[in-house]
Design a protein around this motif. Structure first.
Motif, PDB file in Angstrom:
ATOM      1  N   PRO A  66       0.838  -1.205   0.000  1.00  0.00           N
ATOM      2  CA  PRO A  66       0.000   0.000   0.000  1.00  0.00           C
ATOM      3  C   PRO A  66       0.875   1.259   0.000  1.00  0.00           C
ATOM      4  O   PRO A  66       1.984   1.251   0.543  1.00  0.00           O
ATOM      5  CB  PRO A  66      -0.784  -0.094   1.313  1.00  0.00           C
ATOM      6  CG  PRO A  66      -0.692  -1.523   1.727  1.00  0.00           C
ATOM      7  CD  PRO A  66       0.574  -2.068   1.144  1.00  0.00           C
ATOM      8  N   ALA A  67       0.391   2.323  -0.602  1.00  0.00           N
ATOM      9  CA  ALA A  67       1.161   3.566  -0.733  1.00  0.00           C
ATOM     10  C   ALA A  67       1.668   4.068   0.615  1.00  0.00           C
ATOM     11  O   ALA A  67       2.788   4.574   0.718  1.00  0.00           O
ATOM     12  CB  ALA A  67       0.326   4.637  -1.413  1.00  0.00           C
ATOM     13  N   GLU A  68       0.867   3.900   1.663  1.00  0.00           N
ATOM     14  CA  GLU A  68       1.288   4.396   2.979  1.00  0.00           C
ATOM     15  C   GLU A  68       2.486   3.621   3.539  1.00  0.00           C
ATOM     16  O   GLU A  68       3.160   4.068   4.457  1.00  0.00           O
ATOM     17  CB  GLU A  68       0.125   4.408   3.981  1.00  0.00           C
ATOM     18  CG  GLU A  68      -0.554   3.090   4.193  1.00  0.00           C
ATOM     19  CD  GLU A  68      -1.703   2.838   3.212  1.00  0.00           C
ATOM     20  OE1 GLU A  68      -2.363   1.811   3.395  1.00  0.00           O
ATOM     21  OE2 GLU A  68      -1.931   3.617   2.286  1.00  0.00           O
ATOM     22  N   ALA A  69       2.813   2.469   2.973  1.00  0.00           N
ATOM     23  CA  ALA A  69       3.987   1.712   3.411  1.00  0.00           C
ATOM     24  C   ALA A  69       5.280   2.380   2.955  1.00  0.00           C
ATOM     25  O   ALA A  69       6.333   2.165   3.535  1.00  0.00           O
ATOM     26  CB  ALA A  69       3.937   0.291   2.874  1.00  0.00           C
ATOM     27  N   GLN A  70       5.194   3.193   1.907  1.00  0.00           N
ATOM     28  CA  GLN A  70       6.354   3.907   1.368  1.00  0.00           C
ATOM     29  C   GLN A  70       7.509   2.936   1.101  1.00  0.00           C
ATOM     30  O   GLN A  70       8.647   3.164   1.495  1.00  0.00           O
ATOM     31  CB  GLN A  70       6.786   5.034   2.299  1.00  0.00           C
ATOM     32  CG  GLN A  70       5.713   6.075   2.502  1.00  0.00           C
ATOM     33  CD  GLN A  70       6.116   7.155   3.486  1.00  0.00           C
ATOM     34  OE1 GLN A  70       7.187   7.153   4.044  1.00  0.00           O
ATOM     35  NE2 GLN A  70       5.213   8.079   3.704  1.00  0.00           N
ATOM     36  N   TYR A  85      11.968   3.710  -5.218  1.00  0.00           N
ATOM     37  CA  TYR A  85      10.751   3.890  -4.433  1.00  0.00           C
ATOM     38  C   TYR A  85       9.581   3.296  -5.189  1.00  0.00           C
ATOM     39  O   TYR A  85       9.579   3.260  -6.425  1.00  0.00           O
ATOM     40  CB  TYR A  85      10.508   5.379  -4.160  1.00  0.00           C
ATOM     41  CG  TYR A  85      11.607   5.990  -3.326  1.00  0.00           C
ATOM     42  CD1 TYR A  85      11.541   5.976  -1.946  1.00  0.00           C
ATOM     43  CD2 TYR A  85      12.723   6.560  -3.936  1.00  0.00           C
ATOM     44  CE1 TYR A  85      12.562   6.532  -1.175  1.00  0.00           C
ATOM     45  CE2 TYR A  85      13.747   7.105  -3.175  1.00  0.00           C
ATOM     46  CZ  TYR A  85      13.657   7.090  -1.798  1.00  0.00           C
ATOM     47  OH  TYR A  85      14.672   7.618  -1.040  1.00  0.00           O
ATOM     48  N   ASP A  87       6.802   4.415  -5.941  1.00  0.00           N
ATOM     49  CA  ASP A  87       6.098   5.316  -6.858  1.00  0.00           C
ATOM     50  C   ASP A  87       6.879   5.544  -8.155  1.00  0.00           C
ATOM     51  O   ASP A  87       6.458   6.315  -9.004  1.00  0.00           O
ATOM     52  CB  ASP A  87       5.782   6.649  -6.178  1.00  0.00           C
ATOM     53  CG  ASP A  87       7.009   7.454  -5.794  1.00  0.00           C
ATOM     54  OD1 ASP A  87       8.155   7.008  -6.061  1.00  0.00           O
ATOM     55  OD2 ASP A  87       6.834   8.543  -5.204  1.00  0.00           O
TER      56      ASP A  87
END
Length: 99
Positions: A66-70, A85, A87
């Motif tokens: 999930p994106a919040e895991a970075q 990263y 993203d």
């Protein structure tokens, strides 16, 4: 630890790229393309990425957390400390002429 492992960003050549710039290439192929361009050599002049790094890179982008895991992956390849990263941002840090 070798001196090359203790390089600060001020002493290093730092390059920022995106792993998703070339849609026709896999993230691993694009990474090798970027490193070849930075070094000014052909891709076939580079050592192959080890299979475990291939798997980490593919997992980061094919089934990302999930994106919040970075999520990120960091490793050394061809004289560059590479941070990827989830993203698609990528940082390539090398010593330039000191390599």
């Amino acid at each position: 630890m070798a001196d090359s492992d203790n390089v600060s960003e001020e002493q290093a050549d730092v390059y920022h790229r995106s792993i998703f710039d070339k849609a026709e290439q896999s993230p691993v192929q694009e990474l090798v393309t970027i490193v070849a361009e930075l070094k000014g050599v052909e891709q076939d002049e580079l050592d192959p990425l080890y299979s475990w790094v291939d798997g980490l890179i593919d997992s980061l982008y094919s089934s990302p957390p999930p994106a919040e895991a970075q999520g990120m992956v960091e490793f050394t390849y061809e004289g560059y400390r590479i941070t990827l990263y989830q993203d698609g941002r990528a940082i390539f840090m090398g010593r330039g002429s000191a390599e």
